[in-house]
Design a protein around this motif. Structure first.
Motif, PDB file in Angstrom:
ATOM      1  N   VAL A 382     -37.203 -38.090 -58.204  1.00 18.49           N
ATOM      2  CA  VAL A 382     -36.041 -38.764 -57.622  1.00 18.49           C
ATOM      3  C   VAL A 382     -36.271 -40.264 -57.491  1.00 18.49           C
ATOM      4  CG1 VAL A 382     -34.551 -38.880 -55.586  1.00 18.49           C
ATOM      5  CG2 VAL A 382     -35.427 -36.667 -56.370  1.00 18.49           C
ATOM      6  N   LEU A 383     -37.508 -40.649 -57.130  1.00 16.78           N
ATOM      7  CA  LEU A 383     -37.771 -42.043 -56.776  1.00 16.78           C
ATOM      8  C   LEU A 383     -37.625 -42.995 -57.957  1.00 16.78           C
ATOM      9  CD1 LEU A 383     -38.664 -44.142 -54.691  1.00 16.78           C
ATOM     10  CD2 LEU A 383     -41.032 -43.638 -55.325  1.00 16.78           C
ATOM     11  N   ILE A 384     -38.146 -42.614 -59.099  1.00 15.76           N
ATOM     12  CA  ILE A 384     -38.154 -43.532 -60.241  1.00 15.76           C
ATOM     13  C   ILE A 384     -36.744 -43.995 -60.626  1.00 15.76           C
ATOM     14  CG2 ILE A 384     -38.726 -43.757 -62.689  1.00 15.76           C
ATOM     15  CD1 ILE A 384     -41.176 -42.000 -62.144  1.00 15.76           C
ATOM     16  N   PRO A 385     -35.787 -43.066 -60.840  1.00 16.60           N
ATOM     17  CA  PRO A 385     -34.427 -43.556 -61.144  1.00 16.60           C
ATOM     18  C   PRO A 385     -33.785 -44.299 -59.982  1.00 16.60           C
ATOM     19  CG  PRO A 385     -34.460 -41.151 -60.923  1.00 16.60           C
ATOM     20  CD  PRO A 385     -35.878 -41.598 -60.961  1.00 16.60           C
ATOM     21  N   LEU A 386     -34.124 -43.917 -58.733  1.00 21.14           N
ATOM     22  CA  LEU A 386     -33.589 -44.625 -57.568  1.00 21.14           C
ATOM     23  C   LEU A 386     -33.976 -46.093 -57.604  1.00 21.14           C
ATOM     24  CD1 LEU A 386     -33.980 -42.560 -54.244  1.00 21.14           C
ATOM     25  CD2 LEU A 386     -31.885 -43.536 -55.209  1.00 21.14           C
ATOM     26  N   ILE A 387     -35.261 -46.361 -57.799  1.00 24.47           N
ATOM     27  CA  ILE A 387     -35.746 -47.748 -57.793  1.00 24.47           C
ATOM     28  C   ILE A 387     -35.145 -48.533 -58.945  1.00 24.47           C
ATOM     29  CG2 ILE A 387     -37.776 -49.188 -58.105  1.00 24.47           C
ATOM     30  CD1 ILE A 387     -39.391 -47.170 -56.605  1.00 24.47           C
ATOM     31  N   ILE A 388     -35.167 -47.942 -60.119  1.00 24.72           N
ATOM     32  CA  ILE A 388     -34.643 -48.657 -61.294  1.00 24.72           C
ATOM     33  C   ILE A 388     -33.168 -49.012 -61.099  1.00 24.72           C
ATOM     34  CG2 ILE A 388     -34.102 -48.444 -63.743  1.00 24.72           C
ATOM     35  CD1 ILE A 388     -36.665 -46.773 -64.029  1.00 24.72           C
ATOM     36  N   PHE A 389     -32.374 -48.043 -60.637  1.00 24.01           N
ATOM     37  CA  PHE A 389     -30.944 -48.289 -60.464  1.00 24.01           C
ATOM     38  C   PHE A 389     -30.688 -49.373 -59.421  1.00 24.01           C
ATOM     39  CE2 PHE A 389     -27.097 -47.440 -57.950  1.00 24.01           C
ATOM     40  CZ  PHE A 389     -26.129 -47.658 -58.933  1.00 24.01           C
ATOM     41  N   PHE A 390     -31.275 -49.220 -58.230  1.00 25.15           N
ATOM     42  CA  PHE A 390     -30.988 -50.173 -57.154  1.00 25.15           C
ATOM     43  C   PHE A 390     -31.619 -51.535 -57.407  1.00 25.15           C
ATOM     44  CE2 PHE A 390     -30.027 -46.258 -54.739  1.00 25.15           C
ATOM     45  CZ  PHE A 390     -28.790 -46.630 -54.237  1.00 25.15           C
ATOM     46  N   ALA A 391     -32.792 -51.570 -58.060  1.00 30.56           N
ATOM     47  CA  ALA A 391     -33.411 -52.861 -58.366  1.00 30.56           C
ATOM     48  C   ALA A 391     -32.597 -53.625 -59.400  1.00 30.56           C
ATOM     49  CB  ALA A 391     -34.843 -52.651 -58.856  1.00 30.56           C
ATOM     50  N   LEU A 392     -32.086 -52.909 -60.397  1.00 25.30           N
ATOM     51  CA  LEU A 392     -31.234 -53.558 -61.397  1.00 25.30           C
ATOM     52  C   LEU A 392     -29.941 -54.075 -60.784  1.00 25.30           C
ATOM     53  CD1 LEU A 392     -31.617 -51.135 -64.452  1.00 25.30           C
ATOM     54  CD2 LEU A 392     -32.354 -53.523 -64.343  1.00 25.30           C
ATOM     55  N   THR A 393     -29.433 -53.358 -59.778  1.00 26.85           N
ATOM     56  CA  THR A 393     -28.150 -53.713 -59.181  1.00 26.85           C
ATOM     57  C   THR A 393     -28.277 -54.771 -58.100  1.00 26.85           C
ATOM     58  OG1 THR A 393     -27.424 -51.428 -59.576  1.00 26.85           O
ATOM     59  CG2 THR A 393     -26.072 -52.775 -58.103  1.00 26.85           C
ATOM     60  N   TYR A 394     -29.311 -54.627 -57.240  1.00 27.77           N
ATOM     61  CA  TYR A 394     -29.401 -55.500 -56.060  1.00 27.77           C
ATOM     62  C   TYR A 394     -30.693 -56.304 -55.988  1.00 27.77           C
ATOM     63  CZ  TYR A 394     -25.593 -52.453 -54.520  1.00 27.77           C
ATOM     64  OH  TYR A 394     -24.418 -51.743 -54.430  1.00 27.77           O
ATOM     65  N   GLY A 395     -31.547 -56.238 -56.985  1.00 26.09           N
ATOM     66  CA  GLY A 395     -32.775 -57.014 -56.967  1.00 26.09           C
ATOM     67  C   GLY A 395     -33.732 -56.555 -55.887  1.00 26.09           C
ATOM     68  N   ALA A 396     -34.295 -57.519 -55.139  1.00 29.65           N
ATOM     69  CA  ALA A 396     -35.275 -57.205 -54.099  1.00 29.65           C
ATOM     70  C   ALA A 396     -34.681 -56.291 -53.035  1.00 29.65           C
ATOM     71  CB  ALA A 396     -35.794 -58.492 -53.467  1.00 29.65           C
ATOM     72  N   LEU A 397     -33.438 -56.524 -52.662  1.00 30.15           N
ATOM     73  CA  LEU A 397     -32.789 -55.674 -51.665  1.00 30.15           C
ATOM     74  C   LEU A 397     -32.660 -54.238 -52.177  1.00 30.15           C
ATOM     75  CD1 LEU A 397     -31.406 -55.631 -48.876  1.00 30.15           C
ATOM     76  CD2 LEU A 397     -29.246 -56.081 -50.051  1.00 30.15           C
TER      77      LEU A 397
END
Length: 497
Positions: A382-397
């Motif tokens: 679960v974590l890997i796609p979560l980080i990739i998606f949110f990092a691409l969308t919101y950066g550091a946040l």
């Protein structure tokens, strides 16, 4: 040593190390700048990733020394310690060589900088490898001391070295050379002294046998638990460091520096978490060996409740008053505005992570390395796609959002799976009472604080209010302790040996 004494020694070490670490950050920013501070953050992540090469040996020596101590035969642990020490010091040399080779590639293809030259970054990464290698054996000797329940000894050494490492680095930057290379050279020297001192302390506590040699049979005896712990360490490190690895590639060093600054603040929560784990794990192991399920359950629930009682109110202060804290700390409104939302999300996730150290300690006390490995493997999906998606969308946040969502899932899944196998039927009680009550009280205190601060412009007054609200939540949570928990708590403080 008493459980309470071990806990206070661990807390003293963690609190002092955190305070001295936080105190020097403004000086690092002043002399090095935010991009070089981003390199320090990258070093911290690299060190955590390289801990995978530990192969589970540090927690193994912790557990084995605790078992020898429980049977009254502590000196026999020296055979295993000597054998593992040879493995550790050899690995330290391999780490230094590995990073030396990879440094130019990391500088050119991974890290992105607007101000630092590739050559300067490459030299810094090479020195990171030297620092990691010098500090590498510390974990082994520290594990032995913790297993022997000598946290006072371990903490004394750690406090001294943390002070020398942090304050000495500031003096080097101020009066010798304000460069990232000088910073890492100093840290390497202190790391080597730290390792040698911790080695001396561990052998003094355990006691040397007359004849010691590298013993393959000792490795064979512990390999099953060690391999299991290696798998747990691999998955746990990926879960806790993946956000930083991905962001170090996706973000510039300046924005990554903001994210790492937020993680430094939130890491203050582990001032409470790690000492509690280090004090409780050997005791839980002893109760498992003794087969005393009643005392094991009581200690497990009490430990969780007391940690949550203090941890959640502090996290609440970070959530509500993060911007004021950073403004006072670094004296820069732009940095405070950028970092505060990240801190708020990371703080909630880290607090939830903190209480999950108790189910983890319970699993290891029973020698069940497969269970945390299964939990971590499921979470990783679960974590890997979560980080990739949110990092691409919101950066550091986005990294902070992924961290929070991940730990909510971890608490639900980890609690359910743990109590399907261990202390069956306790999961819902543990989650709703031992975790839920302190969490709800802290949430209500934070909600009250959020509305009150709307009428105040003083950051100092807001932080004072935060302290009062946190203390109020702690007192209410203690007042709501069941009678039997208060009795056990007093017994551990007064009579536990």
């Amino acid at each position: 040593m008493r459980l309470s004494g071990n806990l206070f020694a661990g807390l003293a070490n963690s609190i002092w190390s955190a305070l001295i670490g936080l105190a020097v950050v403004p000086f690092y920013l002043k002399y090095l700048g935010i991009e070089a501070y981003g390199l320090i953050g990258f070093f911290v992540t690299t060190q955590a990733l390289l801990s995978l090469l530990d192969m589970g040996l540090a927690p193994t020596i912790n557990r084995e020394v605790a078992r020898y101590s429980a049977s009254g035969n502590l000196q026999e642990a020296g055979k295993l310690l000597h054998t593992l020490a040879i493995v550790y010091w050899s690995m330290a040399g391999a780490i230094a060589l590995l990073i030396l080779v990879l440094a130019p590639l990391i500088a050119e293809y991974w890290l992105q900088s607007k101000q630092l030259s590739p050559q300067s970054i490459s030299h810094a990464v090479m020195l990171m490898g030297l620092v990691v290698a010098c500090r590498w054996p510390i974990g082994l000797y520290q594990g032995a001391l913790i297993g022997a329940q000598r946290l006072a000894v371990s903490s004394s050494v750690s406090i001294t070295m943390a002070t020398l490492g942090s304050l000495g680095a500031v003096l080097v930057l101020a009066f010798v050379s304000p460069t990232i290379e000088a910073f890492f050279i100093w840290q390497a020297g202190i790391g080597l002294v730290y390792a040698v001192t911790m080695r001396w302390a561990a052998w003094r506590v355990i006691g040397r046998l007359k004849w010691l040699r590298f013993n393959v049979d000792e490795l064979k005896r512990i390999w099953h638990f060690s391999v299991g712990m290696s798998g747990v360490a691999l998955s746990a490190t990926v879960l806790t460091q993946l956000d930083k690895v991905i962001l170090s590639k996706m973000l510039g060093l300046e924005e990554f520096g903001h994210y790492m600054l937020a993680t430094v603040v939130v890491s203050g929560l582990y001032v409470l978490i790690l000492p509690m784990f280090n004090a409780m794990f050997p005791r839980l192991t002893t109760l498992v060996v003794a087969g005393d399920t009643g005392k094991l359950t009581d200690l497990y629930r009490l430990g969780t409740r007391m940690l949550a009682t203090v941890l959640f109110p502090i996290a609440m202060v970070l959530v509500i008053f993060a911007e004021d804290l950073i403004r006072i700390w670094v004296g820069n409104q732009d940095i405070a505005s950028s970092v505060a939302p990240i801190i708020s999300l990371l703080a909630i996730g880290s607090a939830l992570h903190g209480v999950m150290f108790f189910p983890y300690a319970l699993q290891l006390a029973y020698g069940m390395t497969r269970l945390p490995l299964i939990i971590n493997a499921l979470l990783m999906i679960v974590l890997i796609p979560l980080i990739i998606f949110f990092a691409l969308t919101y950066g550091a946040l986005g990294g902070a959002i992924a961290w929070l969502l991940f730990h909510v899932l971890y608490m639900l899944l980890g609690t359910w799976l743990t109590h399907r196998h261990l202390l069956k039927g306790l999961g819902m009680i543990w989650l709703t009472q031992d975790v839920g009550i302190p969490f709800v009280l802290s949430f209500l205190a934070g909600l009250a604080g959020y509305y009150v601060i709307q009428n105040s412009d003083s950051s100092y007054m807001k932080l004072m209010l935060g302290g009062v609200l946190a203390l109020t939540a702690v007192l209410f949570s203690i007042a709501m302790l069941p009678t039997y928990m208060r009795t056990i708590l007093l017994q551990n403080i007064r009579h536990d040996k």
